[in-house]
Design an enzyme around this catalytic site. Structure first.
Site, PDB file in Angstrom:
ATOM      1  N   HIS A  75      -3.303  -4.985   1.561  1.00 19.45           N
ATOM      2  CA  HIS A  75      -2.646  -5.189   2.863  1.00 19.45           C
ATOM      3  C   HIS A  75      -2.626  -6.670   3.237  1.00 19.45           C
ATOM      4  CE1 HIS A  75      -2.323  -0.989   4.249  1.00 19.45           C
ATOM      5  NE2 HIS A  75      -3.460  -0.794   3.596  1.00 19.45           N
TER       6      HIS A  75
ATOM      7  N   CYS B  44       0.829  -1.206   0.000  1.00 15.69           N
ATOM      8  CA  CYS B  44       0.000   0.000   0.000  1.00 15.69           C
ATOM      9  C   CYS B  44       0.871   1.267   0.000  1.00 15.69           C
ATOM     10  CB  CYS B  44      -0.988  -0.059   1.162  1.00 15.69           C
ATOM     11  SG  CYS B  44      -2.427   0.970   0.881  1.00 15.69           S
TER      12      CYS B  44
ATOM     13  N   GLU C  58      -0.875  -8.044   5.300  1.00 19.10           N
ATOM     14  CA  GLU C  58      -0.583  -8.165   6.740  1.00 19.10           C
ATOM     15  C   GLU C  58      -1.837  -8.024   7.592  1.00 19.10           C
ATOM     16  OE1 GLU C  58       0.024  -5.726   4.773  1.00 19.10           O
ATOM     17  OE2 GLU C  58      -0.358  -3.806   5.763  1.00 19.10           O
TER      18      GLU C  58
END
Ligand code: GLN
Length: 192
Positions: free
Chosen positions: A175, A79, A177
């Site tokens: 994302h 991002c 994560e």
């Protein structure tokens, strides 16, 4: 493989550290040039690209990170991290700088602003699916000839590259994560 650093100036640092640790990787925070020297690869997290860019300068990390990238250090930008790696940034701030390490053109907030944050399934090159979380995400508009597209997001009758790689330089507009799925980190770590 040695350790993987997570640039820890702003953004979703903890989530990257947790995912890497869950994969059995030695993951460390990078806040200083000394800490950068100790790692073999680096993750640039999501957050706010202009804030991270500013903090890179004040932490004395802009030139050291640029030098490591030029020397071929593997890097994964997610991002805002992708924006920092991109060669061309549309709708950036007038004074926005980046490392220009990845031959892609991205548009900041290219899927709309906060209200347009969304989740959608993404398709990997092998046909499998990974969850995609997009938050004021950059949109990859163009990829240079050296850029490999590893995952796409189909919408509106077309499809966007959302995970790309140019040698050791990896970028994701979403994302990875922020979900329990560790595929993207596993692919990156597996390339080290
Ligand atoms: N829109 C943000 C930027 O320009 C990126 C958003 C994110 O990392 N979630 O930096």
């Amino acid at each position: 493989m040695g350790s993987v650093g997570v640039l820890a100036l702003q953004g979703d640092v903890r989530e990257h550290l947790a995912t890497l640790t869950a994969l059995g990787v030695e993951a460390v925070r990078v806040r200083t040039p000394d800490e950068l020297e100790s790692v073999d690869a680096l993750v640039l997290p999501g957050g706010e690209s202009t804030a991270i860019a500013h903090l890179l300068v004040t932490a004395g990390l802009r030139d050291p990170v640029g030098a490591r990238l030029a020397a071929g250090m593997p890097v994964l930008g997610t991002c805002a991290g992708l924006i920092l790696l991109a060669r061309d940034v549309l709708d950036g701030r007038a004074d926005q700088w980046g490392f220009g390490a990845l031959e892609v053109a991205v548009r900041r907030n290219g899927y709309g602003r906060q209200i347009a944050s969304f989740e959608a399934p993404l398709t990997l090159a092998d046909g499998s699916s990974v969850p995609g979380v997009f938050i004021r995400a950059p949109r990859i508009l163009e990829c240079g000839p050296g850029v490999e597209v590893l995952a796409t997001y189909a919408h509106g009758g077309g499809s966007d590259a959302v995970l790309v790689r140019q040698g050791p330089v990896w970028g994701a507009s979403f994302h990875p994560e922020l979900t329990a799925d560790t595929t993207v980190h596993r692919l990156f770590v597996g390339s080290l």
